[in-house]
Design an enzyme around this catalytic site. Structure first.
Site, PDB file in Angstrom:
ATOM      1  N   LYS A  13       0.720  -1.106  -0.102  1.00 37.20           N
ATOM      2  CA  LYS A  13      -0.050  -0.002   0.009  1.00 37.20           C
ATOM      3  C   LYS A  13       0.991   1.248  -0.085  1.00 37.20           C
ATOM      4  O   LYS A  13       0.704   2.263  -0.717  1.00 37.20           O
ATOM      5  CB  LYS A  13      -0.846  -0.061   1.275  1.00 37.20           C
ATOM      6  CG  LYS A  13      -1.969  -1.051   1.366  1.00 37.20           C
ATOM      7  CD  LYS A  13      -2.836  -1.108   2.436  1.00 37.20           C
ATOM      8  CE  LYS A  13      -2.141  -1.066   3.793  1.00 37.20           C
ATOM      9  NZ  LYS A  13      -1.281  -2.401   4.090  1.00 37.20           N
ATOM     10  N   ARG A  88     -10.020   1.316   8.498  1.00 37.53           N
ATOM     11  CA  ARG A  88      -9.635  -0.090   8.618  1.00 37.53           C
ATOM     12  C   ARG A  88     -10.956  -0.936   9.445  1.00 37.53           C
ATOM     13  O   ARG A  88     -10.484  -2.099   9.647  1.00 37.53           O
ATOM     14  CB  ARG A  88      -8.447  -0.184   9.646  1.00 37.53           C
ATOM     15  CG  ARG A  88      -7.200  -0.114   8.628  1.00 37.53           C
ATOM     16  CD  ARG A  88      -5.991  -0.493   9.644  1.00 37.53           C
ATOM     17  NE  ARG A  88      -5.164   0.322   9.186  1.00 37.53           N
ATOM     18  CZ  ARG A  88      -3.891  -0.255   8.977  1.00 37.53           C
ATOM     19  NH1 ARG A  88      -3.508  -1.298   9.661  1.00 37.53           N
ATOM     20  NH2 ARG A  88      -3.035   0.558   8.380  1.00 37.53           N
ATOM     21  N   ARG A 127      11.467  -5.779   5.365  1.00 39.09           N
ATOM     22  CA  ARG A 127      11.513  -4.143   5.084  1.00 39.09           C
ATOM     23  C   ARG A 127      12.346  -3.435   5.924  1.00 39.09           C
ATOM     24  O   ARG A 127      12.417  -3.514   6.976  1.00 39.09           O
ATOM     25  CB  ARG A 127      10.068  -3.761   5.287  1.00 39.09           C
ATOM     26  CG  ARG A 127       9.681  -2.225   5.054  1.00 39.09           C
ATOM     27  CD  ARG A 127       8.297  -1.749   5.074  1.00 39.09           C
ATOM     28  NE  ARG A 127       7.433  -2.346   6.275  1.00 39.09           N
ATOM     29  CZ  ARG A 127       6.317  -2.416   6.379  1.00 39.09           C
ATOM     30  NH1 ARG A 127       5.722  -1.706   5.497  1.00 39.09           N
ATOM     31  NH2 ARG A 127       5.759  -2.758   7.375  1.00 39.09           N
ATOM     32  N   ARG A 160      10.942  -1.286  11.051  1.00 36.84           N
ATOM     33  CA  ARG A 160      10.077  -0.799  12.063  1.00 36.84           C
ATOM     34  C   ARG A 160       9.871  -1.731  13.233  1.00 36.84           C
ATOM     35  O   ARG A 160      10.027  -3.034  13.075  1.00 36.84           O
ATOM     36  CB  ARG A 160       8.696  -0.838  11.036  1.00 36.84           C
ATOM     37  CG  ARG A 160       8.311   0.507  10.679  1.00 36.84           C
ATOM     38  CD  ARG A 160       6.971   0.449   9.574  1.00 36.84           C
ATOM     39  NE  ARG A 160       6.099  -0.284  10.187  1.00 36.84           N
ATOM     40  CZ  ARG A 160       5.004  -0.382   9.272  1.00 36.84           C
ATOM     41  NH1 ARG A 160       5.032   0.363   8.021  1.00 36.84           N
ATOM     42  NH2 ARG A 160       3.943  -1.012   9.796  1.00 36.84           N
ATOM     43  N   ARG A 171      -0.763  -8.849  13.050  1.00 34.50           N
ATOM     44  CA  ARG A 171      -1.174  -7.606  12.234  1.00 34.50           C
ATOM     45  C   ARG A 171      -1.989  -8.362  11.206  1.00 34.50           C
ATOM     46  O   ARG A 171      -3.150  -7.922  10.738  1.00 34.50           O
ATOM     47  CB  ARG A 171      -0.034  -6.953  11.850  1.00 34.50           C
ATOM     48  CG  ARG A 171       0.609  -5.992  12.842  1.00 34.50           C
ATOM     49  CD  ARG A 171       1.922  -5.433  12.496  1.00 34.50           C
ATOM     50  NE  ARG A 171       1.722  -4.738  11.220  1.00 34.50           N
ATOM     51  CZ  ARG A 171       2.960  -4.400  10.371  1.00 34.50           C
ATOM     52  NH1 ARG A 171       4.099  -5.102  10.761  1.00 34.50           N
ATOM     53  NH2 ARG A 171       2.795  -3.895   9.376  1.00 34.50           N
TER      54      ARG A 171
HETATM   55  P1  AP5 Z   1       4.716  -1.664   1.821  1.00 32.28           P
HETATM   56  O1  AP5 Z   1       4.390  -0.682   0.771  1.00 32.28           O
HETATM   57  O2  AP5 Z   1       5.619  -1.040   3.059  1.00 32.28           O
HETATM   58  O3  AP5 Z   1       3.561  -2.423   2.336  1.00 32.28           O
HETATM   59  P2  AP5 Z   1       2.096  -1.725   2.999  1.00 32.28           P
HETATM   60  O4  AP5 Z   1       0.915  -2.440   2.538  1.00 32.28           O
HETATM   61  O5  AP5 Z   1       2.234  -0.331   3.080  1.00 32.28           O
HETATM   62  O6  AP5 Z   1       2.561  -2.479   4.694  1.00 32.28           O
HETATM   63  P3  AP5 Z   1       2.430  -1.938   6.017  1.00 32.28           P
HETATM   64  O7  AP5 Z   1       3.142  -2.752   6.886  1.00 32.28           O
HETATM   65  O8  AP5 Z   1       2.691  -0.431   5.923  1.00 32.28           O
HETATM   66  O9  AP5 Z   1       0.845  -1.826   6.198  1.00 32.28           O
HETATM   67  P4  AP5 Z   1       0.144  -1.924   7.685  1.00 32.28           P
HETATM   68  O10 AP5 Z   1      -1.291  -1.617   6.951  1.00 32.28           O
HETATM   69  O11 AP5 Z   1       0.318  -3.143   8.412  1.00 32.28           O
HETATM   70  O12 AP5 Z   1       0.735  -0.822   8.510  1.00 32.28           O
HETATM   71  P5  AP5 Z   1       0.491   0.918   8.698  1.00 32.28           P
HETATM   72  O13 AP5 Z   1       1.656   1.735   8.763  1.00 32.28           O
HETATM   73  O14 AP5 Z   1      -0.619   1.325   7.888  1.00 32.28           O
HETATM   74  O15 AP5 Z   1       5.816  -2.792   1.495  1.00 32.28           O
HETATM   75  C1  AP5 Z   1       6.293  -3.866   2.278  1.00 32.28           C
HETATM   76  C2  AP5 Z   1       7.460  -4.351   1.796  1.00 32.28           C
HETATM   77  O16 AP5 Z   1       7.104  -4.958   0.577  1.00 32.28           O
HETATM   78  C3  AP5 Z   1       8.661  -3.253   1.425  1.00 32.28           C
HETATM   79  O17 AP5 Z   1       9.923  -3.779   1.822  1.00 32.28           O
HETATM   80  C4  AP5 Z   1       8.427  -3.091  -0.208  1.00 32.28           C
HETATM   81  O18 AP5 Z   1       9.890  -2.882  -0.589  1.00 32.28           O
HETATM   82  C5  AP5 Z   1       7.978  -4.563  -0.388  1.00 32.28           C
HETATM   83  N1  AP5 Z   1       7.040  -4.413  -1.557  1.00 32.28           N
HETATM   84  C6  AP5 Z   1       5.969  -3.858  -1.646  1.00 32.28           C
HETATM   85  N2  AP5 Z   1       5.621  -4.017  -3.150  1.00 32.28           N
HETATM   86  C7  AP5 Z   1       6.169  -4.941  -3.541  1.00 32.28           C
HETATM   87  C8  AP5 Z   1       6.016  -5.821  -4.864  1.00 32.28           C
HETATM   88  N3  AP5 Z   1       4.941  -5.635  -5.638  1.00 32.28           N
HETATM   89  N4  AP5 Z   1       7.008  -6.885  -5.004  1.00 32.28           N
HETATM   90  C9  AP5 Z   1       8.068  -7.196  -4.124  1.00 32.28           C
HETATM   91  N5  AP5 Z   1       8.110  -6.413  -2.910  1.00 32.28           N
HETATM   92  C10 AP5 Z   1       7.292  -5.450  -2.664  1.00 32.28           C
HETATM   93  O19 AP5 Z   1      -0.152   0.650  10.348  1.00 32.28           O
HETATM   94  C11 AP5 Z   1       0.808   0.252  11.401  1.00 32.28           C
HETATM   95  C12 AP5 Z   1      -0.003   0.093  12.620  1.00 32.28           C
HETATM   96  O20 AP5 Z   1      -0.628   1.510  12.817  1.00 32.28           O
HETATM   97  C13 AP5 Z   1      -1.013  -0.618  12.630  1.00 32.28           C
HETATM   98  O21 AP5 Z   1      -0.780  -2.053  13.064  1.00 32.28           O
HETATM   99  C14 AP5 Z   1      -2.100   0.003  13.599  1.00 32.28           C
HETATM  100  O22 AP5 Z   1      -1.582  -0.223  14.878  1.00 32.28           O
HETATM  101  C15 AP5 Z   1      -1.890   1.501  13.402  1.00 32.28           C
HETATM  102  N6  AP5 Z   1      -2.864   1.891  12.355  1.00 32.28           N
HETATM  103  C16 AP5 Z   1      -2.646   2.583  11.211  1.00 32.28           C
HETATM  104  N7  AP5 Z   1      -3.636   2.873  10.793  1.00 32.28           N
HETATM  105  C17 AP5 Z   1      -4.801   2.868  11.560  1.00 32.28           C
HETATM  106  C18 AP5 Z   1      -6.188   2.760  11.661  1.00 32.28           C
HETATM  107  N8  AP5 Z   1      -6.890   3.200  10.476  1.00 32.28           N
HETATM  108  N9  AP5 Z   1      -6.730   2.296  12.555  1.00 32.28           N
HETATM  109  C19 AP5 Z   1      -6.379   1.750  13.737  1.00 32.28           C
HETATM  110  N10 AP5 Z   1      -4.836   1.627  13.973  1.00 32.28           N
HETATM  111  C20 AP5 Z   1      -4.230   1.974  12.686  1.00 32.28           C
END
Ligand code: AP5
Length: 222
Positions: A13, A88, A127, A160, A171
């Site tokens: 994402k 979410r 990552r 992270r 997660r």
């Molecule tokens: P990346 O692009 O970083 O993946 P992502 O989907 O963004 O993963 P996240 O871990 O950031 O999502 P998340 O939803 O768990 O975390 P968030 O920060 O939102 O890619 C991942 C890896 O894969 C990278 O190394 C990249 O290079 C590689 N990659 C990408 N695309 C690829 C491809 N096509 N092929 C190969 N490799 C690839 O949330 C973190 C925490 O915050 C949550 O757990 C929660 O506690 C809190 N939080 C955030 N938003 C909310 C909400 N709305 N409500 C409640 N809590 C929330």
């Protein structure tokens, strides 16, 4: 144009939102990035959110919703936004719909990226993120030119705190339980698009832009 990228942790994402921001000239709003900034700065919100994030659980709806809507109502998002990680839960989705409708806006498309859990766990545990600009790397699929340093700004790369194997599994389970019900809501309103997140990064971006092309006509898209 208001867009939502939705899908499990590690599906890409953040990677794709950064590319859509550039291609479509729409700001990228990541609630995960905003929350990590609050945690690093030890704000009241950051202190309240930190333990939930460390365990891989969701931060309570009322905290996240207020933070996200504050940004969405701001001038930088007035022309549309690429949402990454919000909403979410159904409660968050209802709050978003109401806020957008109040401004005569609605989600133009919900882009659901998918990949098997084994792929996601490999991506999450590998990552590395730039501590300066937030750029995302992976030693196999997106290595930096100089080991441990960001190509764009030269800052050091960090892992992270929630990217350990154990927290990543939590997660993924939280996503299945609390976020997947949103898909039914968006499918019923006809805005949901399914995209295979397993292809190369460029291929996934190409597929997203192809889906968005009809929506981009008449918007600020390049
Ligand atoms: P990346 O692009 O970083 O993946 P992502 O989907 O963004 O993963 P996240 O871990 O950031 O999502 P998340 O939803 O768990 O975390 P968030 O920060 O939102 O890619 C991942 C890896 O894969 C990278 O190394 C990249 O290079 C590689 N990659 C990408 N695309 C690829 C491809 N096509 N092929 C190969 N490799 C690839 O949330 C973190 C925490 O915050 C949550 O757990 C929660 O506690 C809190 N939080 C955030 N938003 C909310 C909400 N709305 N409500 C409640 N809590 C929330």
């Amino acid at each position: 144009m208001d867009l939502l990228l939705i899908g499990p942790p590690g599906v890409g994402k953040g990677t794709q939102a950064a590319r859509l921001r550039q291609a479509l000239n729409i700001p990228h709003l990541s609630t995960g990035d905003l929350l990590r900034r609050h945690v690093a700065e030890r704000t009241r919100l950051g202190v309240a959110a930190a333990a939930h994030m460390r365990r891989g659980e969701l931060v309570p709806d009322e905290l996240v919703t207020a933070m996200a809507l504050d940004q969405i109502h701001g001038p930088s998002c007035a022309g549309g936004v690429v949402l990454d990680g919000f909403p979410r839960t159904l409660t968050q989705a209802e709050a978003l719909d109401t806020a957008l409708a109040g401004q005569g806006r609605r989600l133009a498309a919900v882009l659901h990226l998918t990949a098997p859990d084994q792929v996601l766990l490999r991506r999450l545990t590998g990552r590395r993120t730039c501590g300066g600009c937030g750029a995302i790397y992976h030693p196999v699929t997106r290595p930096p030119r100089a080991p441990g340093l960001c190509d764009s700004c030269g800052h050091g790369l960090v892992q992270r705190a929630d990217d350990t194997a154990e927290t990543a599994r939590t997660r993924l389970a939280v996503h299945t339980r609390q976020t997947q019900p949103l898909l039914t809501r968006y499918r019923l309103t006809g805005v949901l698009h399914e995209i295979d997140g397993c292809g190369g990064v460029d291929d996934v971006t190409g597929n997203l832009l192809a889906i968005l092309a009809p929506h981009a006509v008449g918007s600020s898209a390049a």
